[in-house]
Design a protein around this motif. Structure first.
Motif, PDB file in Angstrom:
ATOM      1  N   SER A 263      -3.239  -5.621   6.305  1.00 17.31           N
ATOM      2  CA  SER A 263      -3.356  -6.251   4.992  1.00 17.31           C
ATOM      3  C   SER A 263      -4.386  -5.507   4.137  1.00 17.31           C
ATOM      4  CB  SER A 263      -3.746  -7.725   5.128  1.00 17.31           C
ATOM      5  OG  SER A 263      -4.950  -7.851   5.864  1.00 17.31           O
ATOM      6  N   THR A 264      -4.071  -4.251   3.888  1.00 17.47           N
ATOM      7  CA  THR A 264      -4.935  -3.387   3.087  1.00 17.47           C
ATOM      8  C   THR A 264      -4.367  -3.269   1.675  1.00 17.47           C
ATOM      9  OG1 THR A 264      -3.703  -1.468   3.885  1.00 17.47           O
ATOM     10  CG2 THR A 264      -5.686  -2.083   5.111  1.00 17.47           C
ATOM     11  N   CYS A 265      -4.932  -2.392   0.866  1.00 18.43           N
ATOM     12  CA  CYS A 265      -4.410  -2.158  -0.472  1.00 18.43           C
ATOM     13  C   CYS A 265      -4.360  -0.664  -0.747  1.00 18.43           C
ATOM     14  CB  CYS A 265      -5.253  -2.876  -1.521  1.00 18.43           C
ATOM     15  SG  CYS A 265      -7.013  -2.492  -1.433  1.00 18.43           S
ATOM     16  N   THR A 266      -3.573  -0.284  -1.718  1.00 19.50           N
ATOM     17  CA  THR A 266      -3.430   1.113  -2.094  1.00 19.50           C
ATOM     18  C   THR A 266      -3.250   1.223  -3.596  1.00 19.50           C
ATOM     19  OG1 THR A 266      -2.064   3.103  -1.864  1.00 19.50           O
ATOM     20  CG2 THR A 266      -0.949   0.984  -1.625  1.00 19.50           C
ATOM     21  N   GLN A 267      -3.863   2.238  -4.183  1.00 17.00           N
ATOM     22  CA  GLN A 267      -3.727   2.431  -5.618  1.00 17.00           C
ATOM     23  C   GLN A 267      -2.354   2.976  -5.980  1.00 17.00           C
ATOM     24  OE1 GLN A 267      -7.921   4.440  -5.806  1.00 17.00           O
ATOM     25  NE2 GLN A 267      -7.434   3.793  -7.885  1.00 17.00           N
ATOM     26  N   ARG A 268      -1.680   3.598  -5.026  1.00 17.56           N
ATOM     27  CA  ARG A 268      -0.366   4.182  -5.269  1.00 17.56           C
ATOM     28  C   ARG A 268       0.657   3.523  -4.345  1.00 17.56           C
ATOM     29  NH1 ARG A 268      -4.067   8.243  -5.951  1.00 17.56           N
ATOM     30  NH2 ARG A 268      -3.894   9.455  -7.876  1.00 17.56           N
ATOM     31  N   PHE A 269       1.577   2.796  -4.930  1.00 13.85           N
ATOM     32  CA  PHE A 269       2.592   2.075  -4.164  1.00 13.85           C
ATOM     33  C   PHE A 269       3.853   2.066  -5.012  1.00 13.85           C
ATOM     34  CE2 PHE A 269       3.416  -2.193  -1.750  1.00 13.85           C
ATOM     35  CZ  PHE A 269       4.494  -1.600  -1.116  1.00 13.85           C
ATOM     36  N   ARG A 270       4.757   2.977  -4.742  1.00 17.08           N
ATOM     37  CA  ARG A 270       5.935   3.173  -5.571  1.00 17.08           C
ATOM     38  C   ARG A 270       6.890   1.982  -5.495  1.00 17.08           C
ATOM     39  NH1 ARG A 270       6.728   7.057  -9.307  1.00 17.08           N
ATOM     40  NH2 ARG A 270       8.845   7.481  -8.624  1.00 17.08           N
ATOM     41  N   THR A 271       7.504   1.680  -6.618  1.00 16.54           N
ATOM     42  CA  THR A 271       8.463   0.582  -6.699  1.00 16.54           C
ATOM     43  C   THR A 271       9.601   0.770  -5.707  1.00 16.54           C
ATOM     44  OG1 THR A 271       7.959   0.462  -9.056  1.00 16.54           O
ATOM     45  CG2 THR A 271       9.896  -0.729  -8.307  1.00 16.54           C
ATOM     46  N   ASP A 272      10.073   1.996  -5.567  1.00 15.77           N
ATOM     47  CA  ASP A 272      11.229   2.246  -4.693  1.00 15.77           C
ATOM     48  C   ASP A 272      10.861   2.374  -3.219  1.00 15.77           C
ATOM     49  OD1 ASP A 272       9.920   4.649  -4.980  1.00 15.77           O
ATOM     50  OD2 ASP A 272      11.594   5.715  -5.930  1.00 15.77           O
ATOM     51  N   GLU A 273       9.602   2.155  -2.869  1.00 16.94           N
ATOM     52  CA  GLU A 273       9.214   2.134  -1.456  1.00 16.94           C
ATOM     53  C   GLU A 273       9.545   0.800  -0.804  1.00 16.94           C
ATOM     54  OE1 GLU A 273       5.252   3.518  -0.363  1.00 16.94           O
ATOM     55  OE2 GLU A 273       5.113   4.544  -2.294  1.00 16.94           O
ATOM     56  N   VAL A 274       9.749  -0.235  -1.616  1.00 21.46           N
ATOM     57  CA  VAL A 274       9.938  -1.598  -1.098  1.00 21.46           C
ATOM     58  C   VAL A 274      11.391  -1.835  -0.717  1.00 21.46           C
ATOM     59  CG1 VAL A 274       9.747  -4.045  -1.640  1.00 21.46           C
ATOM     60  CG2 VAL A 274       8.050  -2.427  -2.538  1.00 21.46           C
TER      61      VAL A 274
END
Length: 368
Positions: free
Chosen positions: A321-332
């Motif tokens: 349960s971490t966070c990231t500044q870069r998380f692409r929409t199409d990764e989900v």
């Protein structure tokens, strides 16, 4: 199906929000607080994180009290994993981990961009539109295909909201309630249109050159009394919004769709909605858009999207349960959309808002 209830935490930028939502789309509460800086200034990660730390627990209490629920009634805790500003994101991630241990509830990490889309879909009833996602940190043209939200076009440098916000600093406009809103109001008084760089590259757009030009060259015209601040705001809006309409229309043609859904903070802009509505109407389609309760970052959108995943067995371990500044929409992997689309195909009928059961969206209480 059990009527799941979730609490969602959003804090990827200058707004901290906590919302309580049920799986049928009912918003029980949705309080938030905005970090507002002096005119001419933006918001820095460190100061924004301090703001979020100060307000997160009062917002949790307010959300639970307004919703009339207790921690025992909550089935899962949802939070924004990214994208966003690192330090503010960490505030919500830490808060959720602590509450998960205290309350003994599972965690669901949520993509901020996908949350905007799902909230827009459930609020407006849009079925399968092309999505224009426009905010201070993101500018993307998106459409769903085969389990994921695919990006068909985007900015190659800064987001359209960032462009507007930074120009508002040049004019030292107030950041209350937001710089983009104040540009919109000033633009309504503009009478003279100034030619600005128009940069569309295939399906992508660029705003940094426009910003540089209007910061230097166009502002010189102010000194020479060749135009007014309202004229500059009007010209900037018309130019960047025309670029967005162009690439959205191209995506509609490519995807063989007619409808458009606008989400994100800039999606509140009435002029953008007007321009997009005209384009959709000319193509026999419909524009779906919402007001600032749902366009602007809020906890309810995180709670609802997390619930869609949770209802299909998705959870996030404490260690992940971490966070990231870069998380692409199409990764989900939008598993809730995949299943509903299959059911629609098999039964010729189906949900309109992504849930296995038909969603009715009832607003019981919304707090700004």
């Amino acid at each position: 199906m059990k009527k799941f209830t979730a609490i969602g935490f959003e804090g990827s930028a200058n707004k901290i929000g906590v919302g309580v939502v049920t799986i049928d789309g009912t918003i029980l509460s949705n309080p938030r607080h905005t970090y507002i800086t002096p005119p001419g200034h933006g918001f820095l990660p460190r100061e924004t994180a301090h703001h979020h730390l100060e307000h997160v627990l009062p917002l949790v209490r307010s959300a639970l009290d307004s919703a009339g629920v207790s921690p025992a009634d909550i089935d899962c805790l949802c939070y924004t994993r990214g994208p966003g500003m690192g330090a503010p994101l960490q505030v919500c991630a830490v808060a959720v981990r602590v509450l998960s241990l205290l309350w003994g509830k599972p965690i669901v990490a949520v993509n901020h961009c996908v949350a905007h889309i799902e909230m827009g879909r459930v609020v407006t009833g849009a079925d399968d539109p092309v999505v224009l996602y426009v905010s201070g940190g993101n500018t993307q043209v998106i459409a769903y295909s085969e389990g994921r939200y695919r990006i068909f076009g985007e900015t190659i440098d800064i987001a359209v909201g960032n462009c507007l916000d930074r120009f508002a600093r040049v004019l030292t406009l107030s950041n209350d309630p937001s710089p983009g809103y104040n540009i919109e109001q000033l633009a309504k008084k503009g009478e003279k249109f100034l030619d600005l760089p128009y940069v569309v590259k295939g399906m992508d757009v660029s705003f940094s050159g426009i910003l540089s030009y209007i910061e230097v060259t166009a502002v010189e015209k102010l000194k020479n009394n060749e135009c007014t601040p309202a004229d500059l705001c009007y010209s900037l809006q018309e130019t960047v919004f025309a670029m967005l309409v162009e690439i959205t229309e191209r995506a509609i043609a490519h995807c063989d769709k007619r409808d458009v859904l606008i989400v994100g903070g800039v999606g509140c802009n009435e002029r953008l909605q007007e321009m997009m509505r005209t384009m959709c109407s000319e193509r026999g389609g419909q524009l779906f858009a919402t007001d600032d309760r749902y366009c602007i970052d809020n906890g309810a959108m995180i709670a609802y999207t997390g619930l869609l995943a949770f209802a299909h067995g998705v959870t996030t371990s404490l260690e992940e349960s971490t966070c990231t500044q870069r998380f692409r929409t199409d990764e989900v992997h939008a598993i809730w959309r995949e299943k509903s689309m299959m059911e629609e195909k098999d039964a010729s009928i189906g949900p309109k808002c992504g849930d296995p059961e038909k969603v009715s969206f009832n607003i019981l209480r919304v707090e700004n």
